[in-house]
Design a protein around this motif. Sequence first.
Motif, PDB file in Angstrom:
ATOM      1  N   PHE A 133       8.036   1.090  19.442  1.00 38.22           N
ATOM      2  CA  PHE A 133       8.388   0.327  18.248  1.00 38.22           C
ATOM      3  C   PHE A 133       7.385   0.497  17.109  1.00 38.22           C
ATOM      4  O   PHE A 133       7.513  -0.154  16.079  1.00 38.22           O
ATOM      5  N   GLU A 134       6.391   1.353  17.279  1.00 34.65           N
ATOM      6  CA  GLU A 134       5.343   1.484  16.263  1.00 34.65           C
ATOM      7  C   GLU A 134       5.272   2.914  15.733  1.00 34.65           C
ATOM      8  O   GLU A 134       5.299   3.880  16.495  1.00 34.65           O
ATOM      9  N   MET A 135       5.193   3.024  14.412  1.00 32.13           N
ATOM     10  CA  MET A 135       5.003   4.299  13.728  1.00 32.13           C
ATOM     11  C   MET A 135       3.702   4.218  12.933  1.00 32.13           C
ATOM     12  O   MET A 135       3.451   3.246  12.223  1.00 32.13           O
ATOM     13  N   LEU A 136       2.862   5.244  13.065  1.00 30.42           N
ATOM     14  CA  LEU A 136       1.596   5.275  12.335  1.00 30.42           C
ATOM     15  C   LEU A 136       1.603   6.416  11.334  1.00 30.42           C
ATOM     16  O   LEU A 136       2.153   7.489  11.604  1.00 30.42           O
ATOM     17  N   SER A 137       0.977   6.175  10.193  1.00 33.69           N
ATOM     18  CA  SER A 137       0.906   7.183   9.138  1.00 33.69           C
ATOM     19  C   SER A 137      -0.493   7.191   8.546  1.00 33.69           C
ATOM     20  O   SER A 137      -1.026   6.139   8.183  1.00 33.69           O
ATOM     21  N   LEU A 138      -1.067   8.365   8.459  1.00 31.78           N
ATOM     22  CA  LEU A 138      -2.333   8.560   7.767  1.00 31.78           C
ATOM     23  C   LEU A 138      -1.997   9.206   6.430  1.00 31.78           C
ATOM     24  O   LEU A 138      -1.576  10.364   6.381  1.00 31.78           O
ATOM     25  N   VAL A 139      -2.131   8.442   5.349  1.00 27.02           N
ATOM     26  CA  VAL A 139      -1.691   8.913   4.036  1.00 27.02           C
ATOM     27  C   VAL A 139      -2.890   9.120   3.120  1.00 27.02           C
ATOM     28  O   VAL A 139      -3.904   8.429   3.224  1.00 27.02           O
ATOM     29  N   ALA A 140      -2.758  10.088   2.239  1.00 26.53           N
ATOM     30  CA  ALA A 140      -3.765  10.361   1.217  1.00 26.53           C
ATOM     31  C   ALA A 140      -3.200   9.925  -0.126  1.00 26.53           C
ATOM     32  O   ALA A 140      -2.144  10.408  -0.548  1.00 26.53           O
ATOM     33  N   GLU A 141      -3.894   8.997  -0.789  1.00 26.11           N
ATOM     34  CA  GLU A 141      -3.426   8.450  -2.060  1.00 26.11           C
ATOM     35  C   GLU A 141      -4.414   8.759  -3.174  1.00 26.11           C
ATOM     36  O   GLU A 141      -5.628   8.786  -2.962  1.00 26.11           O
ATOM     37  N   SER A 142      -3.876   8.948  -4.365  1.00 23.94           N
ATOM     38  CA  SER A 142      -4.712   9.164  -5.538  1.00 23.94           C
ATOM     39  C   SER A 142      -5.309   7.838  -5.992  1.00 23.94           C
ATOM     40  O   SER A 142      -4.628   6.813  -6.019  1.00 23.94           O
ATOM     41  N   GLN A 143      -6.588   7.842  -6.331  1.00 24.20           N
ATOM     42  CA  GLN A 143      -7.235   6.613  -6.788  1.00 24.20           C
ATOM     43  C   GLN A 143      -6.708   6.159  -8.144  1.00 24.20           C
ATOM     44  O   GLN A 143      -6.761   4.982  -8.475  1.00 24.20           O
ATOM     45  N   ASN A 144      -6.169   7.080  -8.925  1.00 22.96           N
ATOM     46  CA  ASN A 144      -5.734   6.741 -10.280  1.00 22.96           C
ATOM     47  C   ASN A 144      -4.420   5.967 -10.294  1.00 22.96           C
ATOM     48  O   ASN A 144      -4.303   4.926 -10.933  1.00 22.96           O
ATOM     49  N   ASP A 145      -3.408   6.463  -9.581  1.00 27.17           N
ATOM     50  CA  ASP A 145      -2.089   5.829  -9.656  1.00 27.17           C
ATOM     51  C   ASP A 145      -1.533   5.434  -8.294  1.00 27.17           C
ATOM     52  O   ASP A 145      -0.376   5.026  -8.194  1.00 27.17           O
ATOM     53  N   SER A 146      -2.335   5.547  -7.234  1.00 29.02           N
ATOM     54  CA  SER A 146      -1.933   5.177  -5.866  1.00 29.02           C
ATOM     55  C   SER A 146      -0.728   5.968  -5.372  1.00 29.02           C
ATOM     56  O   SER A 146      -0.021   5.527  -4.463  1.00 29.02           O
ATOM     57  N   ALA A 147      -0.477   7.117  -5.970  1.00 28.38           N
ATOM     58  CA  ALA A 147       0.632   7.954  -5.520  1.00 28.38           C
ATOM     59  C   ALA A 147       0.253   8.645  -4.211  1.00 28.38           C
ATOM     60  O   ALA A 147      -0.872   9.115  -4.043  1.00 28.38           O
ATOM     61  N   THR A 148       1.207   8.696  -3.276  1.00 31.75           N
ATOM     62  CA  THR A 148       0.963   9.348  -1.992  1.00 31.75           C
ATOM     63  C   THR A 148       1.053  10.857  -2.165  1.00 31.75           C
ATOM     64  O   THR A 148       2.068  11.381  -2.628  1.00 31.75           O
ATOM     65  N   LEU A 149      -0.012  11.550  -1.799  1.00 27.63           N
ATOM     66  CA  LEU A 149      -0.075  12.992  -1.978  1.00 27.63           C
ATOM     67  C   LEU A 149       0.331  13.749  -0.714  1.00 27.63           C
ATOM     68  O   LEU A 149       1.013  14.763  -0.784  1.00 27.63           O
ATOM     69  N   SER A 150      -0.120  13.263   0.433  1.00 24.59           N
ATOM     70  CA  SER A 150       0.186  13.931   1.695  1.00 24.59           C
ATOM     71  C   SER A 150       0.120  12.910   2.821  1.00 24.59           C
ATOM     72  O   SER A 150      -0.349  11.784   2.628  1.00 24.59           O
ATOM     73  N   PHE A 151       0.570  13.317   4.002  1.00 28.38           N
ATOM     74  CA  PHE A 151       0.605  12.367   5.112  1.00 28.38           C
ATOM     75  C   PHE A 151       0.568  13.093   6.452  1.00 28.38           C
ATOM     76  O   PHE A 151       0.917  14.276   6.562  1.00 28.38           O
ATOM     77  N   LEU A 152       0.130  12.356   7.450  1.00 31.48           N
ATOM     78  CA  LEU A 152       0.232  12.740   8.857  1.00 31.48           C
ATOM     79  C   LEU A 152       0.861  11.549   9.561  1.00 31.48           C
ATOM     80  O   LEU A 152       0.308  10.449   9.538  1.00 31.48           O
ATOM     81  N   GLN A 153       2.014  11.748  10.177  1.00 31.25           N
ATOM     82  CA  GLN A 153       2.794  10.633  10.727  1.00 31.25           C
ATOM     83  C   GLN A 153       3.134  10.894  12.191  1.00 31.25           C
ATOM     84  O   GLN A 153       3.481  12.016  12.563  1.00 31.25           O
ATOM     85  N   TRP A 154       3.033   9.842  13.017  1.00 32.33           N
ATOM     86  CA  TRP A 154       3.350  10.003  14.431  1.00 32.33           C
ATOM     87  C   TRP A 154       3.785   8.679  15.040  1.00 32.33           C
ATOM     88  O   TRP A 154       3.464   7.608  14.547  1.00 32.33           O
ATOM     89  N   LYS A 155       4.536   8.772  16.131  1.00 29.26           N
ATOM     90  CA  LYS A 155       4.909   7.604  16.920  1.00 29.26           C
ATOM     91  C   LYS A 155       3.779   7.307  17.908  1.00 29.26           C
ATOM     92  O   LYS A 155       3.063   8.211  18.331  1.00 29.26           O
ATOM     93  N   ALA A 156       3.653   6.036  18.286  1.00 26.96           N
ATOM     94  CA  ALA A 156       2.555   5.614  19.168  1.00 26.96           C
ATOM     95  C   ALA A 156       2.868   5.957  20.619  1.00 26.96           C
ATOM     96  O   ALA A 156       2.889   5.090  21.500  1.00 26.96           O
ATOM     97  N   THR A 157       3.112   7.248  20.864  1.00 26.81           N
ATOM     98  CA  THR A 157       3.412   7.683  22.224  1.00 26.81           C
ATOM     99  C   THR A 157       3.162   9.175  22.361  1.00 26.81           C
ATOM    100  O   THR A 157       3.185   9.923  21.382  1.00 26.81           O
ATOM    101  N   ALA A 158       2.889   9.583  23.592  1.00 22.57           N
ATOM    102  CA  ALA A 158       2.858  10.992  23.967  1.00 22.57           C
ATOM    103  C   ALA A 158       3.749  11.114  25.200  1.00 22.57           C
ATOM    104  O   ALA A 158       4.266  10.109  25.706  1.00 22.57           O
ATOM    105  N   TYR A 159       3.930  12.332  25.693  1.00 24.43           N
ATOM    106  CA  TYR A 159       4.835  12.518  26.825  1.00 24.43           C
ATOM    107  C   TYR A 159       4.217  13.445  27.862  1.00 24.43           C
ATOM    108  O   TYR A 159       3.432  14.339  27.527  1.00 24.43           O
ATOM    109  N   GLY A 160       4.590  13.202  29.119  1.00 27.80           N
ATOM    110  CA  GLY A 160       4.024  13.952  30.234  1.00 27.80           C
ATOM    111  C   GLY A 160       4.998  14.920  30.861  1.00 27.80           C
ATOM    112  O   GLY A 160       4.959  15.129  32.075  1.00 27.80           O
TER     113      GLY A 160
END
Length: 282
Positions: A133-160
Amino acid sequence: VFEYSEADTPEELFYPTYDLSDFSWDSINRTLNHTALTAQFTGVPATDPSGSFSNGSVAFRVTAYEAGGRDRPLPSLLHTANSSKVEFVLAGAAPRGNGSRFALEVATVEETGVVQKLRSARSIDDEYTPTIFEMLSLVAESQNDSATLSFLQWKATAYGSRSPRREDSIQCRSRGLQAANWTLPVSSIVHAYFGEGIGSTYTVSAINISFGGEDGKVYQEKRYLSWSALLGFGQPPKDTFSPLVISIMAVALGTPMAMLLVGSCVVLFAQRKRYSEYEPIN
């Protein structure tokens, strides 16, 4: 790649780190698929005194997309044409402890003036990734206008498993984002791409993502671990409620209301009929 154990110890016990810069990597030409837009980097330690990788390897699978859509294999990430999937695979490596767990350190490089934030979003909709039920995102934002420039997104799970199912899910945890306190190897791909501006023009941050349950038995039993993330530009994709979940919610909420309405009508009709049986005296 870190390996550590929490079993029978008051503190985490860390084994010697697997430094991926010391690995020997296969040529990408063997796995590059121009039709499917996929490639795989597979490596093993150049020296392996413990023999942990005698039958094991580390791999990074990269998939590019021409259009938006959703992956079929779990965790079924929603993607856009401006994103690519990166999959980390640890296969066949022998754990060095009875309760070993593994963690991957992910380093990010951004220009000065860009702020990185780790976001967590929870949803009751788990149709595409059951029990997660959880999604995590590591986002890079501009300090000037808080616009999202890039992201790394993943679900809180891995698989075996190579063909992941719900029961193959492995717990995934993320530690806080911190400034990197180590120096990058001179021969690293980061130096080759960004040049000598690392540390002055560009800043390096790192986040640790750990895998495994409390006792680490999942990997010990299957000797396979796969974690997928989406890497892209602009805003990260956002999951919306699927038609199935909307239908279930409508039935769950609508049925009691319908029963209440029907019950009220029956009571009113019964009371009206009861009073209509009496005739006025005058």
